[in-house]
Structure formats: structure tokens, C-alpha cells
Design a protein around this motif. Structure first.
Motif, short mmCIF file in Angstrom:
data_model
loop_
_atom_site.label_atom_id
_atom_site.label_comp_id
_atom_site.label_asym_id
_atom_site.label_seq_id
_atom_site.Cartn_x
_atom_site.Cartn_y
_atom_site.Cartn_z
N ASP A 21 37.26 59.12 24.83
CA ASP A 21 38.30 59.92 24.19
C ASP A 21 38.60 59.47 22.76
O ASP A 21 39.23 60.19 22.00
N PHE A 22 38.15 58.27 22.40
CA PHE A 22 38.60 57.69 21.14
C PHE A 22 38.14 58.45 19.90
O PHE A 22 38.92 58.64 18.97
N ASP A 23 36.91 58.88 19.84
CA ASP A 23 36.43 59.50 18.60
C ASP A 23 37.24 60.73 18.21
O ASP A 23 37.60 60.89 17.03
N TYR A 25 40.33 61.46 19.19
CA TYR A 25 41.67 60.96 18.90
C TYR A 25 41.72 60.41 17.46
O TYR A 25 42.61 60.75 16.67
N ALA A 26 40.74 59.57 17.11
CA ALA A 26 40.69 58.98 15.77
C ALA A 26 40.50 60.06 14.72
O ALA A 26 41.10 59.99 13.64
N ALA A 27 39.68 61.05 15.01
CA ALA A 27 39.44 62.14 14.04
C ALA A 27 40.75 62.84 13.69
O ALA A 27 40.98 63.19 12.53
N LEU A 28 41.63 63.02 14.67
CA LEU A 28 42.93 63.63 14.38
C LEU A 28 43.75 62.71 13.49
O LEU A 28 44.33 63.14 12.49
N LEU A 29 43.82 61.42 13.82
CA LEU A 29 44.67 60.50 13.08
C LEU A 29 44.15 60.22 11.67
O LEU A 29 44.92 59.88 10.78
N TRP A 47 42.43 52.87 16.33
CA TRP A 47 42.02 52.10 17.51
C TRP A 47 43.20 51.29 18.06
O TRP A 47 43.42 51.25 19.27
N GLY A 48 43.97 50.67 17.19
CA GLY A 48 45.13 49.93 17.65
C GLY A 48 46.14 50.81 18.37
O GLY A 48 46.69 50.42 19.40
#
Length: 167
Positions: A21-23, A25-29, A47-48
Motif C-alpha cells: 500500500d505504501f507507494d 500512499y506516498a504518491a498522495l503525500l 514512510w514515517g
């Protein structure tokens, strides 16, 4: 250690986050869409935050769940209860990935997690800290029955605070 629940609504599966799910999620942030969440942020900070969303389950018995469409299995965002040393109260928050707005999924997911928290954790209240320019999130808070609480301590200066109480 708390068990991380899986919750179901008519259209949604709210499930524990996993590494895959991280990629997204990170793309949004990292994007300008994160401007109401203190962003855009870099991948390291993302990531944090992602790890914190998971760690809260073990520290506080609540945290974040990914929002997945039951029909397709597509992950469309996240809903969570945030807490820790930088929060004056437990916060109900949500985010949807680009193109996933306008179908009521944030409201449906947040209502489900809110109701779970009141029933299972026996919380007396929850709040949402919202940037006053984030009209979409203000509408979600109002659809959830949130009451604008002018006396609550905001997360960030200028935030509006919406309060939810058990039914």
C-alpha cells in the motif's frame, strides 16, 4: 499488542495496511493534493507517517485502515484514528486517492471506523482537525454528524475542529 480489525460496510473493506500500500500512499503525500495535510511531503516523511499509522494499533489499540472497494479489490485511500504526543485528542481522519472522491466512500469508511471506536474502544468523543480551506473534508465531517467545536484545541493553528459523540 492489539489485533488490527478488518471492518466491512456495504461497499468497502477496511483492512490493515501492508507494504504494498505504501507507494500509492506516498504518491498522495508527495503530491500537491497533500496541501491540507502539511504537504507536499517527501517519501521519507511519508514512510514515517505510514509506519506510525500501523504502530498506533500496538501503542493505543487504534490506528489506520486502508479503504478497499469490495467489488474490485482496489485500494482507494485510508481512514484512521490518530493519537500520540502531538494530538490533544483522538482524531478521526481520512484520505482518498486521486479520482476516488465524490462517491461517499470517505463518509462511509469514517462512519464505520467511528462507530467501531465508540463500540469497541468505548471512546467518549472523537474529533477531526481540518484545514478551513478543505471544503470536501468539512462536508464529510458534517455528513458524519460532526459539530464544529470552536473551543477545542486545534492540531495546527487555524484548523477547524469537528467533534463526534457516541449516539
Amino acid at each position: 499488542m492489539a489485533d488490527i480489525p478488518t471492518l466491512l460496510t456495504e461497499r468497502l473493506l477496511l483492512r490493515p495496511p501492508n507494504h504494498s500500500d505504501f507507494d500509492e500512499y506516498a504518491a498522495l503525500l508527495i503530491s500537491p493534493r497533500a496541501m491540507y495535510m502539511g504537504g507536499p511531503l517527501d517519501r521519507r516523511v511519508s514512510w514515517g507517517m505510514f509506519c506510525s499509522d500501523i504502530a498506533m494499533w500496538h501503542l493505543y489499540g487504534h490506528g489506520a485502515l486502508m479503504i478497499e472497494l469490495r467489488e474490485s479489490g482496489r485500494c482507494i485511500g485510508q481512514v484512521g484514528i490518530n493519537h500520540g504526543p502531538f494530538y490533544s485528542e483522538k482524531e478521526l481522519g481520512w484520505l482518498l486517492y486521486e479520482g476516488q472522491e465524490g462517491r461517499g466512500c470517505a463518509t462511509e469508511a469514517a462512519a464505520c471506523l467511528r462507530d467501531w471506536a465508540f463500540a469497541e474502544l468505548e471512546l467518549g468523543t472523537l474529533v477531526s482537525y481540518i484545514d478551513p480551506l478543505n471544503a470536501a473534508s468539512i462536508r464529510v465531517a458534517e455528513r458524519l454528524g460532526g459539530i464544529h467545536d470552536e473551543n477545542a484545541v486545534p492540531q495546527d493553528p487555524g484548523d477547524v475542529v469537528y467533534r463526534y459523540n457516541p449516539a
